[in-house]
Design a protein around this motif. Sequence first.
Motif, PDB file in Angstrom:
ATOM      1  N   LEU A  42       9.872 -35.721  -5.292  1.00 31.70           N
ATOM      2  CA  LEU A  42       9.902 -35.455  -6.736  1.00 31.70           C
ATOM      3  C   LEU A  42      11.300 -35.077  -7.226  1.00 31.70           C
ATOM      4  O   LEU A  42      11.530 -34.987  -8.432  1.00 31.70           O
ATOM      5  CB  LEU A  42       8.942 -34.308  -7.079  1.00 31.70           C
ATOM      6  CG  LEU A  42       7.462 -34.638  -7.038  1.00 31.70           C
ATOM      7  CD1 LEU A  42       6.624 -33.359  -7.026  1.00 31.70           C
ATOM      8  CD2 LEU A  42       7.079 -35.505  -8.226  1.00 31.70           C
ATOM      9  N   SER A  43      12.215 -34.837  -6.312  1.00 35.27           N
ATOM     10  CA  SER A  43      13.570 -34.344  -6.617  1.00 35.27           C
ATOM     11  C   SER A  43      13.541 -32.966  -7.264  1.00 35.27           C
ATOM     12  O   SER A  43      14.383 -32.647  -8.105  1.00 35.27           O
ATOM     13  CB  SER A  43      14.354 -35.337  -7.490  1.00 35.27           C
ATOM     14  OG  SER A  43      14.532 -36.553  -6.802  1.00 35.27           O
ATOM     15  N   TRP A  44      12.554 -32.153  -6.878  1.00 37.56           N
ATOM     16  CA  TRP A  44      12.537 -30.764  -7.337  1.00 37.56           C
ATOM     17  C   TRP A  44      13.554 -29.981  -6.521  1.00 37.56           C
ATOM     18  O   TRP A  44      13.881 -30.331  -5.390  1.00 37.56           O
ATOM     19  CB  TRP A  44      11.151 -30.156  -7.166  1.00 37.56           C
ATOM     20  CG  TRP A  44      10.126 -30.677  -8.142  1.00 37.56           C
ATOM     21  CD1 TRP A  44      10.278 -31.675  -9.061  1.00 37.56           C
ATOM     22  CD2 TRP A  44       8.780 -30.225  -8.269  1.00 37.56           C
ATOM     23  NE1 TRP A  44       9.115 -31.871  -9.759  1.00 37.56           N
ATOM     24  CE2 TRP A  44       8.171 -30.986  -9.284  1.00 37.56           C
ATOM     25  CE3 TRP A  44       8.027 -29.255  -7.622  1.00 37.56           C
ATOM     26  CZ2 TRP A  44       6.848 -30.795  -9.669  1.00 37.56           C
ATOM     27  CZ3 TRP A  44       6.712 -29.064  -7.996  1.00 37.56           C
ATOM     28  CH2 TRP A  44       6.134 -29.823  -9.021  1.00 37.56           C
ATOM     29  N   ARG A  45      14.044 -28.891  -7.110  1.00 37.29           N
ATOM     30  CA  ARG A  45      15.104 -28.093  -6.492  1.00 37.29           C
ATOM     31  C   ARG A  45      14.550 -26.769  -5.980  1.00 37.29           C
ATOM     32  O   ARG A  45      14.148 -25.915  -6.769  1.00 37.29           O
ATOM     33  CB  ARG A  45      16.200 -27.842  -7.525  1.00 37.29           C
ATOM     34  CG  ARG A  45      17.385 -27.058  -7.004  1.00 37.29           C
ATOM     35  CD  ARG A  45      18.517 -27.030  -8.013  1.00 37.29           C
ATOM     36  NE  ARG A  45      18.110 -26.706  -9.360  1.00 37.29           N
ATOM     37  CZ  ARG A  45      18.174 -25.481  -9.885  1.00 37.29           C
ATOM     38  NH1 ARG A  45      18.596 -24.470  -9.184  1.00 37.29           N
ATOM     39  NH2 ARG A  45      17.812 -25.276 -11.144  1.00 37.29           N
ATOM     40  N   PRO A  46      14.549 -26.568  -4.651  1.00 33.96           N
ATOM     41  CA  PRO A  46      14.072 -25.283  -4.138  1.00 33.96           C
ATOM     42  C   PRO A  46      15.083 -24.185  -4.455  1.00 33.96           C
ATOM     43  O   PRO A  46      16.280 -24.386  -4.301  1.00 33.96           O
ATOM     44  CB  PRO A  46      13.962 -25.518  -2.632  1.00 33.96           C
ATOM     45  CG  PRO A  46      14.941 -26.612  -2.341  1.00 33.96           C
ATOM     46  CD  PRO A  46      14.984 -27.467  -3.589  1.00 33.96           C
ATOM     47  N   VAL A  47      14.587 -23.047  -4.910  1.00 36.92           N
ATOM     48  CA  VAL A  47      15.491 -21.919  -5.187  1.00 36.92           C
ATOM     49  C   VAL A  47      15.613 -21.001  -3.987  1.00 36.92           C
ATOM     50  O   VAL A  47      16.489 -20.141  -3.953  1.00 36.92           O
ATOM     51  CB  VAL A  47      15.075 -21.137  -6.451  1.00 36.92           C
ATOM     52  CG1 VAL A  47      15.106 -22.036  -7.669  1.00 36.92           C
ATOM     53  CG2 VAL A  47      13.720 -20.502  -6.281  1.00 36.92           C
ATOM     54  N   GLN A  48      14.728 -21.186  -3.008  1.00 39.81           N
ATOM     55  CA  GLN A  48      14.801 -20.469  -1.740  1.00 39.81           C
ATOM     56  C   GLN A  48      13.917 -21.191  -0.734  1.00 39.81           C
ATOM     57  O   GLN A  48      13.134 -22.062  -1.102  1.00 39.81           O
ATOM     58  CB  GLN A  48      14.350 -19.015  -1.895  1.00 39.81           C
ATOM     59  CG  GLN A  48      12.851 -18.850  -2.145  1.00 39.81           C
ATOM     60  CD  GLN A  48      12.415 -17.400  -2.120  1.00 39.81           C
ATOM     61  OE1 GLN A  48      13.038 -16.566  -2.750  1.00 39.81           O
ATOM     62  NE2 GLN A  48      11.372 -17.104  -1.380  1.00 39.81           N
TER      63      GLN A  48
END
Length: 156
Positions: free
Chosen positions: A117-123
Amino acid sequence: MSTCKRLLLVAHAPSPNLARLRDAVLEGARDSEIETVETVCKPPLQAGPDDVLAADAVILGTPENLGYMSGALKDFFDRTYYAVIDDKQGLPFAAYIRAGRDGTGTKRAIEGITTGLSWRPVQEPLILQGAFQDSFVDEVRELGQAMAAGLDAGIF
């Protein structure tokens, strides 16, 4: 005044301990110091593409079931994936996994889907491993608070 941002919590909570975790995330995200974030919580079978499209960040919560995410969270991704893939690239997200074993299969599955999905993990996904501990509640409360505070401050 800043525009209100939306944090979506998609949490599968079929047991009392998982409900405690979900509620702690909400408590942290709804901290009185956080002024510009609305937190919406939906079970995976009720959450859908419109919820993700309206969100500025997402927290995913799931138990480890047979070395994988819950079927309900997988169903959420199945119904949501193609409807949001173009419009929500870069969406900040975090995840917590209640793992009776090691949680690595669940972590890998969530990372595979969110990478697609090209989501960005923040941690890194928070893996709450082994027998249930009250400290898990504090850890997910801090996760909810950090996500909402990051949105509130414009960090993501």
